[in-house]
Design a protein around this motif. Structure first.
Motif, PDB file in Angstrom:
ATOM      1  N   ILE A 124     -32.130  14.551  -1.695  1.00 13.78           N
ATOM      2  CA  ILE A 124     -32.796  15.844  -1.562  1.00 13.78           C
ATOM      3  C   ILE A 124     -31.896  17.001  -1.950  1.00 13.78           C
ATOM      4  O   ILE A 124     -32.328  17.985  -2.551  1.00 13.78           O
ATOM      5  CB  ILE A 124     -33.336  16.019  -0.117  1.00 13.78           C
ATOM      6  CG1 ILE A 124     -34.210  17.267  -0.004  1.00 13.78           C
ATOM      7  CG2 ILE A 124     -32.207  16.020   0.893  1.00 13.78           C
ATOM      8  CD1 ILE A 124     -35.463  17.209  -0.862  1.00 13.78           C
ATOM      9  N   TRP A 125     -30.587  16.904  -1.654  1.00 17.79           N
ATOM     10  CA  TRP A 125     -29.682  18.001  -2.013  1.00 17.79           C
ATOM     11  C   TRP A 125     -29.451  18.072  -3.523  1.00 17.79           C
ATOM     12  O   TRP A 125     -28.913  19.049  -4.018  1.00 17.79           O
ATOM     13  CB  TRP A 125     -28.344  17.847  -1.298  1.00 17.79           C
ATOM     14  CG  TRP A 125     -27.765  16.469  -1.378  1.00 17.79           C
ATOM     15  CD1 TRP A 125     -27.028  15.924  -2.388  1.00 17.79           C
ATOM     16  CD2 TRP A 125     -27.910  15.444  -0.388  1.00 17.79           C
ATOM     17  NE1 TRP A 125     -26.704  14.627  -2.107  1.00 17.79           N
ATOM     18  CE2 TRP A 125     -27.225  14.298  -0.878  1.00 17.79           C
ATOM     19  CE3 TRP A 125     -28.536  15.378   0.867  1.00 17.79           C
ATOM     20  CZ2 TRP A 125     -27.171  13.105  -0.159  1.00 17.79           C
ATOM     21  CZ3 TRP A 125     -28.472  14.195   1.579  1.00 17.79           C
ATOM     22  CH2 TRP A 125     -27.791  13.074   1.066  1.00 17.79           C
ATOM     23  N   GLY A 126     -29.880  17.035  -4.244  1.00 22.19           N
ATOM     24  CA  GLY A 126     -29.718  17.025  -5.691  1.00 22.19           C
ATOM     25  C   GLY A 126     -30.868  17.675  -6.435  1.00 22.19           C
ATOM     26  O   GLY A 126     -30.766  17.914  -7.648  1.00 22.19           O
ATOM     27  N   VAL A 127     -31.962  17.999  -5.719  1.00 25.12           N
ATOM     28  CA  VAL A 127     -33.132  18.588  -6.393  1.00 25.12           C
ATOM     29  C   VAL A 127     -33.773  19.719  -5.594  1.00 25.12           C
ATOM     30  O   VAL A 127     -34.776  20.286  -6.022  1.00 25.12           O
ATOM     31  CB  VAL A 127     -34.203  17.503  -6.692  1.00 25.12           C
ATOM     32  CG1 VAL A 127     -33.712  16.547  -7.767  1.00 25.12           C
ATOM     33  CG2 VAL A 127     -34.593  16.741  -5.428  1.00 25.12           C
ATOM     34  N   GLU A 128     -33.195  20.062  -4.441  1.00 28.70           N
ATOM     35  CA  GLU A 128     -33.849  21.079  -3.608  1.00 28.70           C
ATOM     36  C   GLU A 128     -33.942  22.425  -4.317  1.00 28.70           C
ATOM     37  O   GLU A 128     -34.867  23.209  -4.059  1.00 28.70           O
ATOM     38  CB  GLU A 128     -33.149  21.219  -2.264  1.00 28.70           C
ATOM     39  CG  GLU A 128     -31.692  21.602  -2.301  1.00 28.70           C
ATOM     40  CD  GLU A 128     -31.099  21.655  -0.887  1.00 28.70           C
ATOM     41  OE1 GLU A 128     -31.546  22.505  -0.095  1.00 28.70           O
ATOM     42  OE2 GLU A 128     -30.200  20.850  -0.584  1.00 28.70           O
ATOM     43  N   TYR A 129     -33.007  22.734  -5.217  1.00 29.50           N
ATOM     44  CA  TYR A 129     -33.048  23.999  -5.950  1.00 29.50           C
ATOM     45  C   TYR A 129     -34.305  24.100  -6.808  1.00 29.50           C
ATOM     46  O   TYR A 129     -34.788  25.202  -7.083  1.00 29.50           O
ATOM     47  CB  TYR A 129     -31.806  24.147  -6.837  1.00 29.50           C
ATOM     48  CG  TYR A 129     -31.583  22.984  -7.762  1.00 29.50           C
ATOM     49  CD1 TYR A 129     -32.271  22.871  -8.966  1.00 29.50           C
ATOM     50  CD2 TYR A 129     -30.695  21.964  -7.419  1.00 29.50           C
ATOM     51  CE1 TYR A 129     -32.085  21.788  -9.803  1.00 29.50           C
ATOM     52  CE2 TYR A 129     -30.501  20.881  -8.253  1.00 29.50           C
ATOM     53  CZ  TYR A 129     -31.197  20.782  -9.436  1.00 29.50           C
ATOM     54  OH  TYR A 129     -31.019  19.710 -10.256  1.00 29.50           O
ATOM     55  N   PRO A 154     -31.653  18.778   7.488  1.00 33.78           N
ATOM     56  CA  PRO A 154     -32.425  19.958   7.923  1.00 33.78           C
ATOM     57  C   PRO A 154     -33.163  20.673   6.803  1.00 33.78           C
ATOM     58  O   PRO A 154     -34.316  21.089   6.983  1.00 33.78           O
ATOM     59  CB  PRO A 154     -31.347  20.860   8.553  1.00 33.78           C
ATOM     60  CG  PRO A 154     -30.303  19.907   9.036  1.00 33.78           C
ATOM     61  CD  PRO A 154     -30.265  18.816   7.993  1.00 33.78           C
ATOM     62  N   ASN A 155     -32.529  20.853   5.659  1.00 34.37           N
ATOM     63  CA  ASN A 155     -33.196  21.555   4.557  1.00 34.37           C
ATOM     64  C   ASN A 155     -34.429  20.814   4.063  1.00 34.37           C
ATOM     65  O   ASN A 155     -35.368  21.432   3.552  1.00 34.37           O
ATOM     66  CB  ASN A 155     -32.223  21.764   3.399  1.00 34.37           C
ATOM     67  CG  ASN A 155     -31.272  22.923   3.648  1.00 34.37           C
ATOM     68  OD1 ASN A 155     -31.278  23.505   4.720  1.00 34.37           O
ATOM     69  ND2 ASN A 155     -30.456  23.247   2.659  1.00 34.37           N
ATOM     70  N   ALA A 156     -34.408  19.477   4.191  1.00 40.50           N
ATOM     71  CA  ALA A 156     -35.567  18.691   3.773  1.00 40.50           C
ATOM     72  C   ALA A 156     -36.779  19.026   4.625  1.00 40.50           C
ATOM     73  O   ALA A 156     -37.925  18.990   4.143  1.00 40.50           O
ATOM     74  CB  ALA A 156     -35.251  17.203   3.876  1.00 40.50           C
ATOM     75  N   ILE A 157     -36.544  19.358   5.872  1.00 43.07           N
ATOM     76  CA  ILE A 157     -37.636  19.747   6.770  1.00 43.07           C
ATOM     77  C   ILE A 157     -38.060  21.187   6.493  1.00 43.07           C
ATOM     78  O   ILE A 157     -39.255  21.497   6.437  1.00 43.07           O
ATOM     79  CB  ILE A 157     -37.197  19.588   8.237  1.00 43.07           C
ATOM     80  CG1 ILE A 157     -36.874  18.116   8.531  1.00 43.07           C
ATOM     81  CG2 ILE A 157     -38.278  20.103   9.184  1.00 43.07           C
ATOM     82  CD1 ILE A 157     -36.298  17.863   9.901  1.00 43.07           C
ATOM     83  N   LYS A 158     -37.090  22.066   6.291  1.00 48.10           N
ATOM     84  CA  LYS A 158     -37.399  23.477   6.060  1.00 48.10           C
ATOM     85  C   LYS A 158     -38.273  23.681   4.829  1.00 48.10           C
ATOM     86  O   LYS A 158     -39.139  24.553   4.804  1.00 48.10           O
ATOM     87  CB  LYS A 158     -36.100  24.273   5.905  1.00 48.10           C
ATOM     88  CG  LYS A 158     -35.298  24.407   7.189  1.00 48.10           C
ATOM     89  CD  LYS A 158     -34.013  25.199   6.938  1.00 48.10           C
ATOM     90  CE  LYS A 158     -33.173  25.306   8.200  1.00 48.10           C
ATOM     91  NZ  LYS A 158     -31.905  26.051   7.958  1.00 48.10           N
ATOM     92  N   MET A 159     -38.021  22.885   3.785  1.00 48.63           N
ATOM     93  CA  MET A 159     -38.762  23.091   2.535  1.00 48.63           C
ATOM     94  C   MET A 159     -40.063  22.301   2.464  1.00 48.63           C
ATOM     95  O   MET A 159     -40.803  22.395   1.488  1.00 48.63           O
ATOM     96  CB  MET A 159     -37.878  22.728   1.339  1.00 48.63           C
ATOM     97  CG  MET A 159     -37.521  21.258   1.243  1.00 48.63           C
ATOM     98  SD  MET A 159     -36.488  20.879  -0.201  1.00 48.63           S
ATOM     99  CE  MET A 159     -34.962  21.664   0.282  1.00 48.63           C
ATOM    100  N   ALA A 160     -40.374  21.521   3.487  1.00 49.79           N
ATOM    101  CA  ALA A 160     -41.546  20.634   3.448  1.00 49.79           C
ATOM    102  C   ALA A 160     -42.844  21.385   3.183  1.00 49.79           C
ATOM    103  O   ALA A 160     -43.709  20.919   2.432  1.00 49.79           O
ATOM    104  CB  ALA A 160     -41.641  19.840   4.747  1.00 49.79           C
TER     105      ALA A 160
END
Length: 326
Positions: A124-129, A154-160
């Motif tokens: 997820i940190w490789g494509v969240e941008y 956490p960021n995976a949940i925030k961007m859901a």
């Protein structure tokens, strides 16, 4: 324009292929994402329904390997000396990481390729941008990510809530998202090419077991994995140790297909369970060579498949592994 010409034009319009930009590892990369990419894109290519573009993480746009695929493959790292100098001069580790995953050329690539569908398959940190891009919500976009450990990043949940098509590889992660009211998240396991797998004949299985001094009535539990700290190796060893204590009459062994260059110190962990003895076995890539016993800290680049077998030391024959020299 004649009626026939008009019908032909309409027919061609109906037959226009959807273009998919598949943002992941290069399909020929020997990684989990690479193999997933190869299996899925090979299937989609054979349908002849899609124009496929593999946007390849960690790969230079000048890589000669990119022409080896039947679909279009493009690198995410520039080959231009000026751009490379600009990238290298930026010491921000986040920028460097995102660039390697494809952030630097992503907008340029999207503008040039104009895909109908964007699918990002990576940690997820490789494509969240990508979820923050203005085009992300304007076309059919998918984030397909592993999220194979708890707690969830956490960021995976925030961007859901911003990701309409959100796929994760593990069902327990999907369950957690649903508990948090993100019920649109779906489980989508990684793809495999099933033609690469088949059950060996009984005679061949027996031959391999005999070569490893594993009896035909031994129950073998296998675990193929990259040795990373997020993989619960201690839990697995503890569980197997408990299994052996509760089922002393069952002949079994635990087989690890992994390596020692990173992650858990499996040798030390095995020593913590006195009922287990560990044996390190190496097999050559073609699987035809004799298996060798190595010392615990020995590593060789020539042998690419590392297997670790654990057996109860009270079992007859467990010492055979220790004495076997191939």
């Amino acid at each position: 324009m004649t009626h026939r010409e008009l019908e032909t034009k309409k027919s061609r319009g109906r037959m226009k292929k959807k273009k998919i930009l598949f943002h992941s590892d290069f399909s020929l990369a020997k990684t989990g994402f690479g193999r997933n990419c190869r299996a899925l894109l090979s299937y989609l290519y054979k349908t002849n329904k899609y124009d496929i573009v593999n946007y390849c993480c960690g790969t230079s746009e000048a890589s000669p390997d990119l022409i080896r695929t039947p679909w279009k493959s493009i690198g995410c790292l520039p080959s231009n000396a000026v751009e490379l100098s600009k990238i290298n001069s930026n010491k921000d580790p986040q920028f460097q990481r995102d660039t390697n995953y494809g952030a630097y050329l992503l907008d340029k690539t999207m503008a040039r390729e104009k895909p109908d569908v964007y699918i990002a398959v990576q940690d997820i940190w490789g494509v969240e941008y990508a979820t923050k891009k203005p085009w992300f919500s304007k076309i059919s976009s998918v984030i397909w990510t592993t999220l194979d450990s708890l707690p969830i990043y956490p960021n995976a949940i925030k961007m859901a809530s911003k990701i309409k098509n959100y796929w994760v590889w593990s069902s327990f992660a999907t369950k957690k998202f649903h508990e948090l009211k993100h019920t649109h998240v779906r489980t989508m396991h990684g793809a495999i090419d099933e033609s690469s797998f088949s059950r060996l004949t009984d005679d061949l299985r027996l031959k391999h077991r005999n070569a490893q001094n594993i009896t035909d009535d031994t129950f073998v539990i296998g675990f193929v994995f990259r040795n990373q700290l997020r993989k619960s190796v201690p839990n697995l060893l503890e569980g197997y140790s408990l299994f052996k204590k509760k089922n002393p009459d069952i002949k079994s062994c635990l087989l690890f297909h992994t390596h020692w260059k990173e992650g858990w110190n499996i040798h030390r962990l095995a020593d913590e369970y006195k009922a287990l003895r560990m044996f390190t076995l190496l097999g050559r890539p073609n699987g035809t060579q004799a298996v060798q016993k190595l010392e615990p800290n020995h590593h060789t680049q020539k042998l690419s498949t590392t297997l670790s077998a654990f057996q109860d030391t009270s079992e007859p024959g467990s010492e055979v592994f220790h004495n076997h020299t191939g």
